[in-house]
Design a protein around this motif. Structure first.
Motif, PDB file in Angstrom:
ATOM      1  N   VAL A  34       9.457   5.617  11.992  1.00 39.00           N
ATOM      2  CA  VAL A  34       9.310   5.727  10.543  1.00 39.00           C
ATOM      3  C   VAL A  34      10.222   6.836  10.028  1.00 39.00           C
ATOM      4  O   VAL A  34      10.941   6.672   9.049  1.00 39.00           O
ATOM      5  CB  VAL A  34       7.832   5.978  10.160  1.00 39.00           C
ATOM      6  CG1 VAL A  34       7.682   6.274   8.687  1.00 39.00           C
ATOM      7  CG2 VAL A  34       6.981   4.782  10.555  1.00 39.00           C
ATOM      8  N   ASP A  92       3.872   6.539  13.746  1.00 40.03           N
ATOM      9  CA  ASP A  92       5.117   6.846  13.039  1.00 40.03           C
ATOM     10  C   ASP A  92       6.236   7.183  14.013  1.00 40.03           C
ATOM     11  O   ASP A  92       7.377   6.774  13.830  1.00 40.03           O
ATOM     12  CB  ASP A  92       4.913   8.018  12.074  1.00 40.03           C
ATOM     13  CG  ASP A  92       4.029   7.644  10.890  1.00 40.03           C
ATOM     14  OD1 ASP A  92       3.819   6.438  10.667  1.00 40.03           O
ATOM     15  OD2 ASP A  92       3.553   8.563  10.205  1.00 40.03           O
ATOM     16  N   ARG A  97       1.530  -1.161  13.558  1.00 39.81           N
ATOM     17  CA  ARG A  97       1.190   0.217  13.178  1.00 39.81           C
ATOM     18  C   ARG A  97      -0.302   0.468  13.330  1.00 39.81           C
ATOM     19  O   ARG A  97      -0.726   1.492  13.826  1.00 39.81           O
ATOM     20  CB  ARG A  97       1.634   0.485  11.746  1.00 39.81           C
ATOM     21  CG  ARG A  97       1.496   1.933  11.340  1.00 39.81           C
ATOM     22  CD  ARG A  97       2.012   2.155   9.938  1.00 39.81           C
ATOM     23  NE  ARG A  97       2.235   3.508   9.559  1.00 39.81           N
ATOM     24  CZ  ARG A  97       1.406   4.516   9.689  1.00 39.81           C
ATOM     25  NH1 ARG A  97       0.254   4.336  10.260  1.00 39.81           N
ATOM     26  NH2 ARG A  97       1.707   5.728   9.283  1.00 39.81           N
TER      27      ARG A  97
END
Length: 196
Positions: free
Chosen positions: A25, A20, A10
């Motif tokens: 995510v 994301d 990340r």
């Protein structure tokens, strides 16, 4: 102990909305991006439409709509189209230039190692990479390459984040095997005779 040395995928992806999206995510934006890109790829492939032509036509249509909207707004005393400030900040330009400088210096250091130092192993690695890129270019058109890159960017970071330790172990073993079977047989550098 293995967890403390774990690489943060990340963080490597920038840690923002793009990270994301690529790490799934939130399933909705990532799934929408995947379905949308797949639909666009299918439309382009089935219609035989050129990507550059499409982008040019969309931008032309956008400029004409904004122009007509602005003219109609002045005639009808309405607000102008809401456009953001279309300027690059100095900070953004400096950051991009710094990133380009780092990449160019790295590329020049590789070129220096090949030409001045005479690193034959590095030359073989670079030649193989460039040959593979050239070979892939003959097999895949630009649109398919972009679509494959999208698919890989939506799958590889997630898989690496989930299975990082075994992947690192397998890649390390593969690198050592290639190094001892192929790269160790190539001399490190060629000695140049001084001309007098």
């Amino acid at each position: 102990m293995g967890e403390s040395r774990r690489f943060s995928v990340r963080q490597a992806l920038g840690g923002g909305a793009a990270a994301d999206l690529l790490l799934w995510v939130n399933w909705y934006p990532s799934g929408t991006f995947l379905v949308g890109s797949t639909a666009l790829w299918y439309i382009f492939e089935s219609a035989g439409y050129n990507l550059l032509t499409f982008i040019s036509n969309v931008l032309l249509l956008l400029v004409i709509i904004l122009f007509l909207w602005a003219k109609a707004a002045t005639v009808l005393n309405r607000p102008l189209p809401p456009l953001p400030n279309l300027e690059l900040s100095e900070e953004t330009v400096v950051r991009v230039a710094d990133d380009i400088r780092v990449w160019l210096n790295y590329t020049l250091s590789i070129a220096r190692k090949i030409t001045i130092v005479g690193d034959l192993r590095l030359l073989v690695k670079v030649a193989i990479c460039l040959w593979l890129i050239s070979y892939l270019g003959t097999l895949i058109n630009l649109l398919n390459l972009i679509y494959i890159c999208i698919l890989l960017s939506l799958s590889l970071p997630v898989l690496y984040d989930k299975y990082q330790t075994p992947i690192d172990e397998k890649l390390s073993v593969l690198y050592h095997k290639i190094d001892e079977k192929i790269l160790q047989k190539i001399p490190l550098s060629s000695k140049r005779k001084k001309m007098q």
